[in-house]
Design an enzyme around this catalytic site. Structure first.
Site, PDB file in Angstrom:
ATOM      1  N   GLU A 156      -0.962  -9.679  -1.615  1.00 41.41           N
ATOM      2  CA  GLU A 156      -2.386  -9.986  -1.572  1.00 41.41           C
ATOM      3  C   GLU A 156      -3.008  -9.876  -2.958  1.00 41.41           C
ATOM      4  OE1 GLU A 156      -3.055  -8.496   3.025  1.00 41.41           O
ATOM      5  OE2 GLU A 156      -3.029  -7.055   1.385  1.00 41.41           O
ATOM      6  N   GLY A 183       0.051  -5.413   0.288  1.00 42.58           N
ATOM      7  CA  GLY A 183      -1.049  -5.440  -0.665  1.00 42.58           C
ATOM      8  C   GLY A 183      -0.657  -6.013  -2.008  1.00 42.58           C
ATOM      9  N   ALA A 224       0.834  -1.196   0.000  1.00 50.83           N
ATOM     10  CA  ALA A 224       0.000   0.000   0.000  1.00 50.83           C
ATOM     11  C   ALA A 224       0.870   1.247   0.000  1.00 50.83           C
ATOM     12  CB  ALA A 224      -0.921  -0.002   1.219  1.00 50.83           C
ATOM     13  N   GLU A 284       3.381  -5.971   6.987  1.00 48.92           N
ATOM     14  CA  GLU A 284       2.554  -4.992   7.699  1.00 48.92           C
ATOM     15  C   GLU A 284       2.855  -4.932   9.193  1.00 48.92           C
ATOM     16  OE1 GLU A 284      -0.053  -6.354   4.172  1.00 48.92           O
ATOM     17  OE2 GLU A 284       1.411  -7.245   5.531  1.00 48.92           O
TER      18      GLU A 284
END
Length: 257
Positions: free
Chosen positions: A111, A108, A65, A131
């Site tokens: 993911e 992300g 992110a 994270e």
């Protein structure tokens, strides 16, 4: 016209989507995810697109992110983040999706790669969920998809330490299906995409649905879905064409009916 993506229709039922934020290692912003969700929706609606290949660049598939955007959001903003609806739209994409991954696929980005049905990785690819180093945890399905893919122990190690794994480790763990030279990753993904795109469209969708169901349901429910899908396909013209083509030793001409 998307600002953070390049979308190419390559013919043969294949569409290539390239993330384009190279200055930020393709870090995922709200705008980029919204553009990606829209691009997949357009591919979903296009009867001439059967398979989508998603890639980044040689340095990064997506490095997570965008931290600058995250820092500007308060807790309420995070909880109501419009990116969540974009992730849901990406998750619902029903056509085959192949990720071609070079470099970093972190947070992300990892993911996002796991939203694909097949991952082709370059030797230089690295997958991780860092994270925890920011005092948070994966929030786009990482804690759910990763253990289903690589098992509990490795998923725990990756999420709780924040350490990434290399492409060969990802291959052994079942996170990726192939590892190749970095310069050949997109080419190999497109080769697979063209092969898949030549199959019967309805069979592709139902087979994908059944395989995904196997990851999040019990065996009995999965078998019921499989039987229903098999019965549906048994009544299609594509099934008749597939058998006829096999008997006549010619390529099948599937119509999607």
């Amino acid at each position: 016209m998307p600002q953070h993506l390049a979308v190419e229709t390559l013919g043969g039922g294949v569409r290539l989507i390239t993330l384009q934020r190279p200055q930020a290692l393709n870090a995922l912003t709200t705008a980029l995810l919204a553009e990606l969700a829209q691009a997949l929706a357009e591919a979903e609606a296009d009867p001439h697109t059967q398979v989508v290949v998603l890639t980044g660049n040689r340095k990064a598939f997506a490095a997570g992110a965008d931290l600058k955007e995250m820092a500007e959001r308060d807790l309420t903003g995070i909880l109501n983040d419009p990116r969540q609806s974009s992730w849901e739209q990406i998750r619902r994409f029903s056509k085959p999706l192949i990720a071609a991954v070079n470099g970093f696929a972190l947070g992300g980005g990892c993911e996002l790669a796991m939203h694909a049905d097949i991952i082709i990785a370059g030797e230089d690819a690295r997958f991780g969920q860092p994270e925890i180093n920011l005092g948070i945890m994966p929030g786009a399905g990482g804690t759910q998809r990763l253990p289903r893919t690589v098992g509990k122990s490795l998923a725990m190690q990756m999420v709780l330490t924040g350490e990434a794994i290399d492409a060969r480790h990802a291959l052994r763990a079942g996170l990726v299906s192939e590892v190749t030279q970095p310069e050949l990753v997109v080419e190999r993904a497109l080769q697979l995409a063209r092969l898949i795109a030549g199959k019967a469209p309805l069979a592709l969708r139902l087979a994908k649905e059944a395989l995904l169901k196997a990851m999040d349901t019990d065996l009995a429910s999965g078998l019921r879905l499989e039987r229903h899908a098999f019965t549906v396909l048994a009544g299609t013209r594509d099934r008749e064409e597939g058998i006829a083509a096999f008997q006549e030793k010619r390529p099948a001409q599937f119509s999607g009916h």
